[in-house]
Design an enzyme around this catalytic site. Structure first.
Site, PDB file in Angstrom:
ATOM      1  N   ASN A   1      -5.420  11.273   3.793  1.00  0.00           N
ATOM      2  CA  ASN A   1      -5.472  10.069   4.651  1.00  0.00           C
ATOM      3  C   ASN A   1      -5.507  10.398   5.952  1.00  0.00           C
ATOM      4  O   ASN A   1      -6.398   9.898   6.650  1.00  0.00           O
ATOM      5  CB  ASN A   1      -4.397   9.050   4.374  1.00  0.00           C
ATOM      6  CG  ASN A   1      -4.303   8.321   2.868  1.00  0.00           C
ATOM      7  OD1 ASN A   1      -3.234   8.295   2.341  1.00  0.00           O
ATOM      8  ND2 ASN A   1      -5.502   7.940   2.447  1.00  0.00           N
TER       9      ASN A   1
ATOM     10  N   ARG B   1       0.743  -1.298  -0.001  1.00  0.00           N
ATOM     11  CA  ARG B   1      -0.054   0.164   0.026  1.00  0.00           C
ATOM     12  C   ARG B   1       0.919   1.263   0.098  1.00  0.00           C
ATOM     13  O   ARG B   1       1.768   1.232   0.710  1.00  0.00           O
ATOM     14  CB  ARG B   1      -0.989  -0.048   1.166  1.00  0.00           C
ATOM     15  CG  ARG B   1      -1.906   1.031   0.941  1.00  0.00           C
ATOM     16  CD  ARG B   1      -2.759   1.274   2.196  1.00  0.00           C
ATOM     17  NE  ARG B   1      -3.733   2.300   2.035  1.00  0.00           N
ATOM     18  CZ  ARG B   1      -4.641   2.787   3.057  1.00  0.00           C
ATOM     19  NH1 ARG B   1      -4.802   2.039   4.199  1.00  0.00           N
ATOM     20  NH2 ARG B   1      -5.518   3.675   2.738  1.00  0.00           N
ATOM     21  N   HIS B   2       0.758   2.068  -0.869  1.00  0.00           N
ATOM     22  CA  HIS B   2       1.440   3.431  -1.022  1.00  0.00           C
ATOM     23  C   HIS B   2       1.640   4.117   0.381  1.00  0.00           C
ATOM     24  O   HIS B   2       0.885   3.740   1.515  1.00  0.00           O
ATOM     25  CB  HIS B   2       0.706   4.419  -1.888  1.00  0.00           C
ATOM     26  CG  HIS B   2      -0.695   4.938  -1.549  1.00  0.00           C
ATOM     27  ND1 HIS B   2      -0.883   5.873  -0.668  1.00  0.00           N
ATOM     28  CD2 HIS B   2      -1.910   4.346  -1.654  1.00  0.00           C
ATOM     29  CE1 HIS B   2      -2.181   5.837  -0.070  1.00  0.00           C
ATOM     30  NE2 HIS B   2      -2.794   5.124  -1.103  1.00  0.00           N
ATOM     31  N   GLY B   3       2.506   4.827   0.567  1.00  0.00           N
ATOM     32  CA  GLY B   3       2.725   5.678   1.726  1.00  0.00           C
ATOM     33  C   GLY B   3       1.657   6.623   1.796  1.00  0.00           C
ATOM     34  O   GLY B   3       0.731   6.852   0.970  1.00  0.00           O
ATOM     35  N   SER B   4       1.378   6.993   3.230  1.00  0.00           N
ATOM     36  CA  SER B   4       0.226   7.803   3.600  1.00  0.00           C
ATOM     37  C   SER B   4       0.263   9.172   3.112  1.00  0.00           C
ATOM     38  O   SER B   4       1.418   9.811   2.778  1.00  0.00           O
ATOM     39  CB  SER B   4       0.099   7.925   5.201  1.00  0.00           C
ATOM     40  OG  SER B   4       1.417   8.341   5.622  1.00  0.00           O
ATOM     41  N   THR B   5      -0.836   9.902   2.696  1.00  0.00           N
ATOM     42  CA  THR B   5      -0.831  11.098   2.367  1.00  0.00           C
ATOM     43  C   THR B   5      -1.526  12.055   3.260  1.00  0.00           C
ATOM     44  O   THR B   5      -2.324  11.723   4.371  1.00  0.00           O
ATOM     45  CB  THR B   5      -1.805  11.351   1.107  1.00  0.00           C
ATOM     46  OG1 THR B   5      -3.283  10.872   1.198  1.00  0.00           O
ATOM     47  CG2 THR B   5      -1.168  10.249   0.164  1.00  0.00           C
ATOM     48  N   GLU B   6      -1.514  13.137   3.031  1.00  0.00           N
ATOM     49  CA  GLU B   6      -2.313  14.324   3.945  1.00  0.00           C
ATOM     50  C   GLU B   6      -3.836  14.175   3.916  1.00  0.00           C
ATOM     51  O   GLU B   6      -4.663  14.082   5.189  1.00  0.00           O
ATOM     52  CB  GLU B   6      -2.057  15.634   3.724  1.00  0.00           C
ATOM     53  CG  GLU B   6      -0.722  16.233   3.730  1.00  0.00           C
ATOM     54  CD  GLU B   6      -0.099  16.199   5.289  1.00  0.00           C
ATOM     55  OE1 GLU B   6      -1.002  16.205   6.400  1.00  0.00           O
ATOM     56  OE2 GLU B   6       1.119  15.948   5.460  1.00  0.00           O
TER      57      GLU B   6
ATOM     58  N   ARG C   1       0.268   9.083  -5.788  1.00  0.00           N
ATOM     59  CA  ARG C   1       0.953   8.684  -4.669  1.00  0.00           C
ATOM     60  C   ARG C   1       1.410   7.237  -4.631  1.00  0.00           C
ATOM     61  O   ARG C   1       2.289   6.810  -4.008  1.00  0.00           O
ATOM     62  CB  ARG C   1      -0.328   8.634  -3.538  1.00  0.00           C
ATOM     63  CG  ARG C   1      -1.619   7.741  -3.893  1.00  0.00           C
ATOM     64  CD  ARG C   1      -2.541   8.354  -2.552  1.00  0.00           C
ATOM     65  NE  ARG C   1      -3.793   7.417  -2.817  1.00  0.00           N
ATOM     66  CZ  ARG C   1      -5.088   7.901  -3.963  1.00  0.00           C
ATOM     67  NH1 ARG C   1      -4.831   8.896  -4.749  1.00  0.00           N
ATOM     68  NH2 ARG C   1      -5.888   7.247  -3.906  1.00  0.00           N
TER      69      ARG C   1
ATOM     70  N   GLU D   1      -7.053   3.169  -7.103  1.00  0.00           N
ATOM     71  CA  GLU D   1      -8.110   3.045  -6.063  1.00  0.00           C
ATOM     72  C   GLU D   1      -9.705   3.066  -6.629  1.00  0.00           C
ATOM     73  O   GLU D   1      -9.931   3.620  -7.691  1.00  0.00           O
ATOM     74  CB  GLU D   1      -7.778   4.215  -4.944  1.00  0.00           C
ATOM     75  CG  GLU D   1      -8.488   4.053  -3.934  1.00  0.00           C
ATOM     76  CD  GLU D   1      -8.735   2.644  -2.908  1.00  0.00           C
ATOM     77  OE1 GLU D   1      -9.443   1.641  -3.697  1.00  0.00           O
ATOM     78  OE2 GLU D   1      -8.086   2.675  -1.867  1.00  0.00           O
TER      79      GLU D   1
END
Length: 196
Positions: A14, A7-12, A57, A77
């Site tokens: 998220n 799973r991609h790195g987290s984002t703002e 992302r 997604e």
């Protein structure tokens, strides 16, 4: 063969807990650190092929992990359509009828200007069937929704979707042997080499 889903790195977005399926957001500094953490373990594995969702992302995450990769739109997604960028309370308030219809049939309801979860399942299934016939381990950088679909497909149970919590920057591994599919790991980081 093993399919290693990251799973991609987290984002703002998220961190704000909003539905951000196809909003093209970048990974946050926290997300970068998450991917750096798993990268040192993934470097010990030789992958036959690397695939990425086309969303920013995921591509940013993939570039931190591999030099050569293929973009596959089936790994995007879920498109939340009119719900994009909103949290659940905002969706209920702004789109009462649509949110009620969605809650009554989360699998088949097609969100206006978006898609249904069934459509995400279908494209995930086709992708797995295609790469599952290949030899060697495959790295796939994608999204929580796609990975939850993949894990549910192991049981051929679409209603298992909400029973999986896939964390950012972690690996979930599905193995396929002679057409038989099983789960080797979920939300794995430092023991990924041992899992394979």
């Amino acid at each position: 063969m093993n399919i290693v889903f990251i799973r991609h790195g987290s984002t703002e977005l998220n961190h704000k807990h909003v539905y951000a399926g196809v909003i093209d957001s970048e990974i946050s500094q926290k997300g970068i650190e998450e991917i750096k953490s798993i990268k040192k373990h993934l470097q010990k594995i030789k992958f036959h092929e690397v695939y990425s969702s086309p969303l920013k992302r995921a591509v940013q995450t993939t570039k931190l992990l591999a030099e050569n990769y293929k973009i596959d739109s089936r790994l995007s997604e879920m498109n939340f359509g009119i719900f994009e960028g909103l949290n659940y309370c905002q969706i209920e308030s702004k789109y009462a009828n649509e949110s009620k219809a969605w809650a009554q049939d989360v699998l088949n309801y097609s969100i206006p200007k978006g898609e249904s979860l069934a459509e995400v399942f279908n494209r995930t299934k086709v992708f797995i069937e295609e790469v599952g016939s290949k030899k060697g381990d495959i790295l796939v950088v994608t999204h929580g929704g796609v990975i939850a679909c993949a894990l549910s497909l192991v049981f051929n149970q679409y209603d298992y979707f909400y029973k999986f919590k896939v964390m950012h920057g972690t690996a979930s591994v599905i193995s396929i042997e002679d057409g038989y599919m099983y789960i080797k790991a979920i939300n794995c980081i430092d023991n990924i080499v041992d899992v394979l």
